[in-house]
Structures are given as structure tokens and as C-alpha cells.
Design a protein around this motif. Structure first.
Motif, PDB file in Angstrom:
ATOM      1  N   PHE A 139      -1.438   5.736  -9.772  1.00  0.00           N
ATOM      2  CA  PHE A 139      -2.394   5.451  -8.612  1.00  0.00           C
ATOM      3  C   PHE A 139      -1.544   4.811  -7.241  1.00  0.00           C
ATOM      4  O   PHE A 139      -1.918   5.252  -5.952  1.00  0.00           O
ATOM      5  CB  PHE A 139      -3.268   4.310  -8.648  1.00  0.00           C
ATOM      6  CG  PHE A 139      -4.383   4.549  -9.881  1.00  0.00           C
ATOM      7  CD1 PHE A 139      -5.285   5.628  -9.495  1.00  0.00           C
ATOM      8  CD2 PHE A 139      -4.683   3.647 -10.858  1.00  0.00           C
ATOM      9  CE1 PHE A 139      -6.392   5.993 -10.284  1.00  0.00           C
ATOM     10  CE2 PHE A 139      -5.920   4.150 -11.658  1.00  0.00           C
ATOM     11  CZ  PHE A 139      -6.718   5.115 -11.264  1.00  0.00           C
ATOM     12  N   GLY A 140      -0.445   4.290  -7.428  1.00  0.00           N
ATOM     13  CA  GLY A 140       0.434   3.986  -6.485  1.00  0.00           C
ATOM     14  C   GLY A 140       1.011   5.247  -5.812  1.00  0.00           C
ATOM     15  O   GLY A 140       0.938   5.121  -4.483  1.00  0.00           O
ATOM     16  N   LYS A 141       1.277   6.375  -6.422  1.00  0.00           N
ATOM     17  CA  LYS A 141       1.780   7.273  -5.752  1.00  0.00           C
ATOM     18  C   LYS A 141       0.765   8.138  -5.048  1.00  0.00           C
ATOM     19  O   LYS A 141       0.692   8.498  -3.962  1.00  0.00           O
ATOM     20  CB  LYS A 141       2.290   8.333  -6.782  1.00  0.00           C
ATOM     21  CG  LYS A 141       2.916   9.807  -6.505  1.00  0.00           C
ATOM     22  CD  LYS A 141       3.276  10.580  -7.503  1.00  0.00           C
ATOM     23  CE  LYS A 141       4.040  11.684  -6.925  1.00  0.00           C
ATOM     24  NZ  LYS A 141       3.067  12.689  -6.443  1.00  0.00           N
ATOM     25  N   ALA A 142      -0.560   8.068  -5.812  1.00  0.00           N
ATOM     26  CA  ALA A 142      -1.426   8.642  -4.989  1.00  0.00           C
ATOM     27  C   ALA A 142      -1.879   8.096  -3.752  1.00  0.00           C
ATOM     28  O   ALA A 142      -2.209   8.681  -2.511  1.00  0.00           O
ATOM     29  CB  ALA A 142      -2.896   8.734  -5.802  1.00  0.00           C
ATOM     30  N   MET A 143      -1.998   6.633  -3.742  1.00  0.00           N
ATOM     31  CA  MET A 143      -2.422   5.965  -2.525  1.00  0.00           C
ATOM     32  C   MET A 143      -1.189   5.991  -1.379  1.00  0.00           C
ATOM     33  O   MET A 143      -1.550   6.053  -0.034  1.00  0.00           O
ATOM     34  CB  MET A 143      -2.301   4.299  -2.846  1.00  0.00           C
ATOM     35  CG  MET A 143      -3.645   4.276  -3.739  1.00  0.00           C
ATOM     36  SD  MET A 143      -3.513   2.757  -4.793  1.00  0.00           S
ATOM     37  CE  MET A 143      -3.465   1.289  -3.726  1.00  0.00           C
ATOM     38  N   SER A 144       0.107   6.174  -1.976  1.00  0.00           N
ATOM     39  CA  SER A 144       0.872   6.416  -1.009  1.00  0.00           C
ATOM     40  C   SER A 144       0.821   7.646  -0.104  1.00  0.00           C
ATOM     41  O   SER A 144       1.107   7.914   1.060  1.00  0.00           O
ATOM     42  CB  SER A 144       2.495   6.235  -1.567  1.00  0.00           C
ATOM     43  OG  SER A 144       3.428   6.379  -0.660  1.00  0.00           O
ATOM     44  N   ASP A 145       0.825   8.748  -1.050  1.00  0.00           N
ATOM     45  CA  ASP A 145       0.215  10.229  -0.430  1.00  0.00           C
ATOM     46  C   ASP A 145      -0.750  10.024   0.678  1.00  0.00           C
ATOM     47  O   ASP A 145      -0.455  10.900   1.735  1.00  0.00           O
ATOM     48  CB  ASP A 145       0.022  11.013  -1.596  1.00  0.00           C
ATOM     49  CG  ASP A 145       1.242  11.498  -2.620  1.00  0.00           C
ATOM     50  OD1 ASP A 145       2.370  11.019  -2.178  1.00  0.00           O
ATOM     51  OD2 ASP A 145       0.897  11.897  -3.561  1.00  0.00           O
ATOM     52  N   LEU A 146      -1.896   9.171   0.163  1.00  0.00           N
ATOM     53  CA  LEU A 146      -2.985   9.245   1.336  1.00  0.00           C
ATOM     54  C   LEU A 146      -2.474   8.774   2.617  1.00  0.00           C
ATOM     55  O   LEU A 146      -2.935   8.937   3.696  1.00  0.00           O
ATOM     56  CB  LEU A 146      -4.174   8.555   0.668  1.00  0.00           C
ATOM     57  CG  LEU A 146      -4.922   8.909  -0.491  1.00  0.00           C
ATOM     58  CD1 LEU A 146      -5.794   8.020  -0.948  1.00  0.00           C
ATOM     59  CD2 LEU A 146      -5.560  10.240   0.058  1.00  0.00           C
ATOM     60  N   ASP A 147      -1.568   7.318   2.390  1.00  0.00           N
ATOM     61  CA  ASP A 147      -1.299   6.531   3.498  1.00  0.00           C
ATOM     62  C   ASP A 147      -0.292   7.444   4.507  1.00  0.00           C
ATOM     63  O   ASP A 147       0.026   6.904   5.661  1.00  0.00           O
ATOM     64  CB  ASP A 147      -0.670   5.599   3.191  1.00  0.00           C
ATOM     65  CG  ASP A 147      -0.482   4.398   3.970  1.00  0.00           C
ATOM     66  OD1 ASP A 147      -1.219   4.352   5.226  1.00  0.00           O
ATOM     67  OD2 ASP A 147       0.181   3.565   3.987  1.00  0.00           O
ATOM     68  N   THR A 148       0.592   8.335   3.993  1.00  0.00           N
ATOM     69  CA  THR A 148       1.525   9.105   4.724  1.00  0.00           C
ATOM     70  C   THR A 148       0.765  10.387   5.141  1.00  0.00           C
ATOM     71  O   THR A 148       1.757  11.027   6.152  1.00  0.00           O
ATOM     72  CB  THR A 148       2.484   9.312   3.784  1.00  0.00           C
ATOM     73  OG1 THR A 148       2.127  10.164   2.673  1.00  0.00           O
ATOM     74  CG2 THR A 148       3.396   8.128   3.393  1.00  0.00           C
ATOM     75  N   ARG A 149      -0.389  10.671   5.116  1.00  0.00           N
ATOM     76  CA  ARG A 149      -0.736  11.758   5.523  1.00  0.00           C
ATOM     77  C   ARG A 149      -1.428  11.724   6.939  1.00  0.00           C
ATOM     78  O   ARG A 149      -1.984  10.510   7.404  1.00  0.00           O
ATOM     79  CB  ARG A 149      -1.908  12.486   4.716  1.00  0.00           C
ATOM     80  CG  ARG A 149      -1.627  12.893   3.224  1.00  0.00           C
ATOM     81  CD  ARG A 149      -2.447  13.648   2.591  1.00  0.00           C
ATOM     82  NE  ARG A 149      -3.126  14.841   3.354  1.00  0.00           N
ATOM     83  CZ  ARG A 149      -3.624  15.691   2.654  1.00  0.00           C
ATOM     84  NH1 ARG A 149      -3.978  15.821   1.438  1.00  0.00           N
ATOM     85  NH2 ARG A 149      -4.069  16.976   3.291  1.00  0.00           N
ATOM     86  N   GLN A 150      -1.349  12.563   7.945  1.00  0.00           N
ATOM     87  CA  GLN A 150      -1.910  12.582   9.306  1.00  0.00           C
ATOM     88  C   GLN A 150      -3.266  12.674   9.490  1.00  0.00           C
ATOM     89  O   GLN A 150      -4.117  12.063  10.225  1.00  0.00           O
ATOM     90  CB  GLN A 150      -0.984  13.510  10.212  1.00  0.00           C
ATOM     91  CG  GLN A 150       0.382  13.386  10.202  1.00  0.00           C
ATOM     92  CD  GLN A 150       0.776  12.130  11.072  1.00  0.00           C
ATOM     93  OE1 GLN A 150       0.202  11.614  11.655  1.00  0.00           O
ATOM     94  NE2 GLN A 150       1.674  11.379  10.110  1.00  0.00           N
ATOM     95  N   THR A 151      -4.027  13.466   8.466  1.00  0.00           N
ATOM     96  CA  THR A 151      -5.252  13.780   8.535  1.00  0.00           C
ATOM     97  C   THR A 151      -6.023  12.992   7.325  1.00  0.00           C
ATOM     98  O   THR A 151      -5.351  12.935   6.164  1.00  0.00           O
ATOM     99  CB  THR A 151      -5.770  15.166   8.513  1.00  0.00           C
ATOM    100  OG1 THR A 151      -5.019  16.033   7.358  1.00  0.00           O
ATOM    101  CG2 THR A 151      -5.169  15.860   9.791  1.00  0.00           C
ATOM    102  N   THR A 152      -7.050  12.687   7.257  1.00  0.00           N
ATOM    103  CA  THR A 152      -7.866  12.040   6.069  1.00  0.00           C
ATOM    104  C   THR A 152      -8.240  13.085   5.082  1.00  0.00           C
ATOM    105  O   THR A 152      -9.186  13.683   5.489  1.00  0.00           O
ATOM    106  CB  THR A 152      -8.893  11.078   6.627  1.00  0.00           C
ATOM    107  OG1 THR A 152      -8.584  10.009   7.387  1.00  0.00           O
ATOM    108  CG2 THR A 152      -9.591  10.433   5.561  1.00  0.00           C
ATOM    109  N   PRO A 153      -7.713  13.084   3.793  1.00  0.00           N
ATOM    110  CA  PRO A 153      -8.276  14.143   3.051  1.00  0.00           C
ATOM    111  C   PRO A 153      -9.628  13.605   2.408  1.00  0.00           C
ATOM    112  O   PRO A 153     -10.036  12.652   2.324  1.00  0.00           O
ATOM    113  CB  PRO A 153      -7.184  14.013   1.889  1.00  0.00           C
ATOM    114  CG  PRO A 153      -6.668  12.689   1.938  1.00  0.00           C
ATOM    115  CD  PRO A 153      -6.778  12.420   3.450  1.00  0.00           C
TER     116      PRO A 153
END
Length: 591
Positions: A341-355
């Protein structure tokens, strides 16, 4: 190094202090496992016997591995016999687990990924729920992940080791951690680590890497740590090896142990409950599917670690799918879930657009939380308008067919119960309604860190309110108040009798420090210990109790309503006086 190097650990410590450290002083210890294990600690300190666990002032209790009891006994020896001193080691292990997950995640996902992994393990419902009872699971949940973290450093990362002579210090730490896992909760500490590593190597086909574990040296190190207590226990108790390894491991796993004192959660429910135990972070469960490795031979380090984490989770879930399974048995998977989950949340936080997928998962969770909160308010309101019951215990229904499950008593709650606890229910409902909804709004604006921190703050409030609920249920789930009444009236030679199993009133033993007798409670936790020819005769028949009751010997008879009704139905002329009653329980006396 940026300020996050210091800010992230401080935030995690604050979460631990707010959720776990704040809860060690209350409520009082509860009946059954909570006070039974605490009683074993009290008697260990009192007797000085650190090999054979005992309860009820000398009855052998061979079921458990000793590490939790040793650490709690050291705490009690240092600080005195207090509930918080009993709970202190488990609380510290919660902090150690949080920092282990943080370190693990930081190593492979970066600082932000490690931080989010630490937040997940700090503020998920299951971690809180499974540390409210004095159980060793948080300790084994630390040592198994520590083993597996060291394995990733040795095998997956493969960096140059630090050595003392020929021994790789990471390998030494690996085998010491495995031994401490065994001393925490028996053979699963060895079975889980061994099976996870076996299947990882089987899947990747990299058998040559086993040489890096230095298994020859490791077995020696493992035995130096794990063997002495097992040998001492076997020498002190001729039946220990059969009882501990066969009855408590093999027969318990197969559901064939007698007496049968625990059940199994239905398999689909057992798997599905992980969505609840990982709440609110289960909103991102979809990312686990998205991040599932596409190859069994990934080249990039994060993908290699991700594959290992999925094998970790799969082995433990599969193990309990085919054997006895209770809700907290898969606690050792939580570290792996937190890392994913931590990896997934980090991926979300570093994206420029909201998936969109991230928003959908969080939106579904917000909608479910909203409906749960509204339902809680409606049920509390309905209970207030349909029943006017005086005590909390009188609002509960009874479903004994569910009581062999860890949270079976939750099925006893009624709308009247929620009405009786209306302030707590309304506050909890407000958090469930507002927290995920506001977090969803932050996510829409691509402010993911604010969203995650808000969910963590919500969980601080939810856990505090859950602890307040346990305090409200303390008279129902424990018997400290009745024990205090007995202490005030006790005279040398008096007898304390529990009308049913010992575990129904085990807090009486712990809080009075005096031996208790059981009436018709022959197949409870005392069953095996009472088979010992040297054990005192603590099992009373009804005829034996009636004879002593009329002999003039002072007796305190502890009973719940249902066993009392059954007893009085068989003995209509039984004369007694009520000394005290609380939480649906009574102390009857014959003087």
C-alpha cells in the motif's frame, strides 16, 4: 538529507503514541485470554519460575511460548504489577513494527514510500484491534518481517555483507530473528519464514542463492537462542514435548485439539475481513492488482521486492485457508500489505495527474464509510425509541455459537446497545462520515499527502473511541470491580468459586491474587493442568458445592445470569445473598 529524514519518523512516533501508548492504561484487563496471560506473568514474577508457565496459583499452563511473558515479567519486576506494565512490551513492539516497515519501505521505495508504509501499519484498524488483548501476535509480527527484511538484503539486494569472522551479520540476525519468532509464538515463526523463502526460491528458480544464508552457521545460532527454553521445559515437564508440539501445534491447526476452545472463520469471510482490518487503506487494494508482477524474473529491484511481498502474503493466507483460522492469525501479513500500500500511495503522490483508479477506490471507501456512519446513527436513534433499558449488559443479545471466534461477541450488539452508547456512536459515525469524504476531496485536487494524513488522523480518533467503547464494556467483558469487592471482604480460608469455566471469571484470579475454584468447568483452559496428580483439586461438582455451601465455610460464588438460572433450576431451595453485581454478573455469598 532533506527535512523529511526527521519529520517522517516524528510523525510515525506521534501516531504510535496517540494510538498505542495512550491505550495501555485502560480499560482493565478483561476475562479470558487477556487476564489469563497476565496471571501467568504475575505468577512468573511471584514464583521465580521462568520455565513453566502457571495460572490459578500454580496450575501448569504449557500452551504458550515464553517470550511475551518474560518481557512482561521484566516490566512488572521493574515497575510493579500494573495493567500498563503488563501491556508495555506489546506496545513497544508495535512501535518497533512501525519502524521496521518504515525502514523496509524506505530501503526499496524511497523515503516517501517508506513513510506511507509506516502510516498504513500505524493507523490500520487490524493493528489496533489485535493489540487490545494481551497476545503475542504483535511480537511474532515483528520478528517474522524482520527475518524477511534481512532475507531481502541478503538474497534480493545482494550487497556486500558485514562480517564477524566468516559469519555474515545479516545472516546471524536472520536466524536470531527466526528463533525469537519461535519463542514468541511457537513453530509458525519458523514455518512461515521457511515456507515464504522456499516458495520465493521455487518461483524464481534461484536455488544457488541459498548458500548466501549460511545455513550451517545459522542452525547453530538458531539453536543457541531457541533451544534452551524448550529443553528446560521438557526436563521440567515430562509431557511438555507431546503437549506443546503435537497438541498445541499439529492438533490445533487441524482443529482436532481437545478441549476445542477456538473455532474457524468461514474461508470467504476470513479472506474478506482483511478489507476491514486494513481499513482505511484497503481503499487502495486495486493497486495491488495493478502492481502485481508481470514476470517471475523481474529485473528492477522494486519489482523483485514486490514479487516477494506477494509470495509472503500468499503463503500465510494459504496456510490458514486449509487449517484452523481466526481473525488475528494473519497479522504477520500486515507488514507486507503495508509495504504494498505504501508503494501504491507513493506512486499516487508523485504523479502529476490524478489517476481515475485511485479516485474510484477512495470514492468507494468514502461511500461505504458514509453509509456505515449513517447506519450507526440510525440504529442508535432507533434503539433509543424502541427500548429503555437501564444497564449496558441488559441491551445485549446472546449468540454463544459465535463465541469461539475472536470477535464473536460483536454479534451480541443491538440497536439498544448503540443507543446506550450514543455519544460514542455519534462521534465514531461523524469521523467515518467526514474523514474519508474530505480525504476524497483532497484527492480530487491531487493533494494526496493531505488525504493520507487526514485518514491517519481519522484513525487516531476512531481508535480512541474504540478504546472508550472497551472501557464502557469493561464490566461486561471483565470482572475487576467484582474482584475489588471480594478483596474488601475476603478472610483467610474463604473460597472463590466460578460457576462455569475458569476463563469466564479469570480476572478474579488476577486481581485478587487468590486461587479460584470452578464449578462444572471441567473442559476449559484449566482442563489439562488439573489432570496433573500434583495439582490441587479445584474442580467442584454441584453436590460438592452444596455441601460446602451449607457447612459454614465462607464462599464467594461468581456467576453470570444464564449459568445461575440453570443452576437454580436444578436446586430450587438454594439460599444465597447477593454481595455485588455488575455487568450481568453477580457475587453470591452464603454468609
Amino acid at each position: 538529507m532533506g527535512p523529511s529524514r526527521f519529520v517522517y519518523p516524528i510523525v510515525l512516533i506521534a501516531l504510535w503514541a496517540a494510538i498505542f501508548a495512550a491505550a495501555i492504561t485502560r480499560p482493565a484487563l478483561l476475562d479470558d485470554a487477556d487476564s489469563i496471560h497476565a496471571e501467568a506473568v504475575r505468577e512468573m514474577v511471584q514464583s521465580g519460575d521462568w520455565v513453566t508457565l502457571r495460572i490459578d496459583n500454580g496450575i501448569r499452563y504449557l500452551e504458550k511460548a515464553p517470550l511475551m511473558y518474560w518481557l512482561a515479567a521484566l516490566s512488572v519486576s521493574a515497575f510493579g504489577l500494573h495493567d500498563w506494565a503488563i501491556r508495555l512490551p506489546a506496545s513497544i513492539f508495535s512501535l518497533l513494527l512501525i519502524f521496521l516497515v518504515f525502514r523496509f519501505g524506505t530501503r526499496f521505495w524511497g523515503e516517501k514510500g517508506g513513510f506511507y508504509s509506516g502510516i498504513v501499519i500505524s493507523a490500520c484498524l487490524g493493528h489496533y484491534a489485535f493489540t487490545r488483548i494481551f497476545l503475542p501476535d504483535v511480537m511474532v509480527t515483528f520478528f517474522i518481517p524482520l527475518c524477511l527484511y534481512l532475507y531481502t538484503l541478503i538474497i534480493i539486494e545482494g550487497i556486500e555483507p558485514k562480517r564477524i569472522g566468516p559469519i555474515d551479520l545479516r545472516c546471524a540476525g536472520f536466524f536470531i530473528s527466526a528463533a525469537l519468532a519461535v519463542l514468541s509464538k511457537g513453530l509458525i515463526g519458523l514455518i512461515f519464514t521457511g515456507a515464504i523463502i522456499f516458495f520465493h526460491i521455487l518461483v524464481t528458480g534461484n536455488w544457488k542463492t541459498l548458500r548466501r544464508l549460511q545455513i550451517g552457521y545459522g542452525i547453530v545460532i538458531f539453536l543457541i537462542v531457541a533451544a534452551p527454553w524448550h529443553v528446560a521445559a521438557a526436563l521440567a515437564n515430562s509431557d511438555f514435548l507431546w503437549f506443546y508440539f503435537i497438541r498445541e501445534h499439529v492438533l490445533r491447526y487441524l482443529g482436532m485439539r481437545y478441549p476445542r476452545d477456538s473455532g474457524s472463520v468461514p474461508r470467504l469471510l476470513f479472506w474478506g475481513l482483511h478489507l476491514l482490518w486494513l481499513f482505511p487503506w484497503s481503499a487502495f487494494i486495486w493497486r495491488l492488482v495493478r502492481n502485481f508482477p508481470r514476470s517471475i524474473h523481474p529485473q528492477e529491484m522494486p519489482e523483485r521486492v514486490t514479487l516477494f511481498l506477494f509470495i509472503w502474503i500468499g503463503v500465510i493466507l494459504a496456510f490458514f485457508t486449509f487449517g484452523a483460522s481466526l481473525e488475528y492469525y494473519t497479522f504477520p501479513t500486515f507488514a507486507a500489505f503495508a509495504l504494498l500500500f505504501g508503494k501504491a500511495m507513493s506512486d499516487l503522490d508523485t504523479r502529476q495527474t490524478t489517476p481515475k483508479g485511485g479516485l474510484i477506490g477512495l470514492g468507494v471507501m468514502a461511500a461505504l464509510s458514509l453509509s456505515t456512519g449513517v447506519s450507526m446513527i440510525a440504529l442508535a436513534w432507533w434503539g433509543n425509541h424502541t427500548a429503555q433499558l437501564k444497564t449496558l449488559s441488559s441491551t445485549l443479545s446472546t449468540h454463544p455459537e459465535h463465541y469461539d471466534l475472536a470477535f464473536g461477541h460483536m454479534t451480541d450488539l443491538t440497536s439498544a446497545t448503540l443507543s446506550h452508547l450514543a455519544p460514542l456512536v455519534y462521534k465514531t459515525a461523524a469521523l467515518l462520515i467526514a474523514g474519508p469524504s474530505i480525504a476524497f476531496v483532497f484527492a480530487i485536487r491531487n493533494r494526496w499527502m493531505a488525504s493520507f494524513l487526514l485518514l491517519a488522523a481519522m484513525m487516531v480518533g476512531v481508535c480512541h473511541l474504540c478504546n472508550d467503547g472497551l472501557c464502557a464494556f469493561e464490566p461486561v467483558m471483565g470482572s475487576r470491580n467484582l474482584a475489588e469487592v471480594i478483596n474488601e471482604n475476603y478472610r483467610p480460608g474463604d473460597k472463590i468459586v466460578i460457576n462455569d469455566f475458569y476463563e469466564k471469571g479469570s480476572t478474579l484470579n488476577y486481581y485478587t491474587g487468590r486461587q479460584v475454584y470452578v464449578l462444572n468447568g471441567g473442559v476449559g483452559v484449566l482442563w489439562y493442568g488439573l489432570q496433573d496428580k500434583t495439582a490441587p483439586k479445584l474442580w467442584l461438582t454441584e453436590d460438592g458445592l452444596l455441601k460446602e455451601w451449607e457447612s459454614g465455610e465462607r464462599i464467594f460464588l461468581f456467576t453470570e445470569e444464564q449459568p445461575l438460572e440453570s443452576f437454580l433450576g436444578r436446586h430450587h431451595d438454594f439460599k444465597y445473598r447477593i454481595l455485588a453485581e455488575n455487568g450481568g454478573k453477580k457475587i453470591l455469598i452464603n454468609w
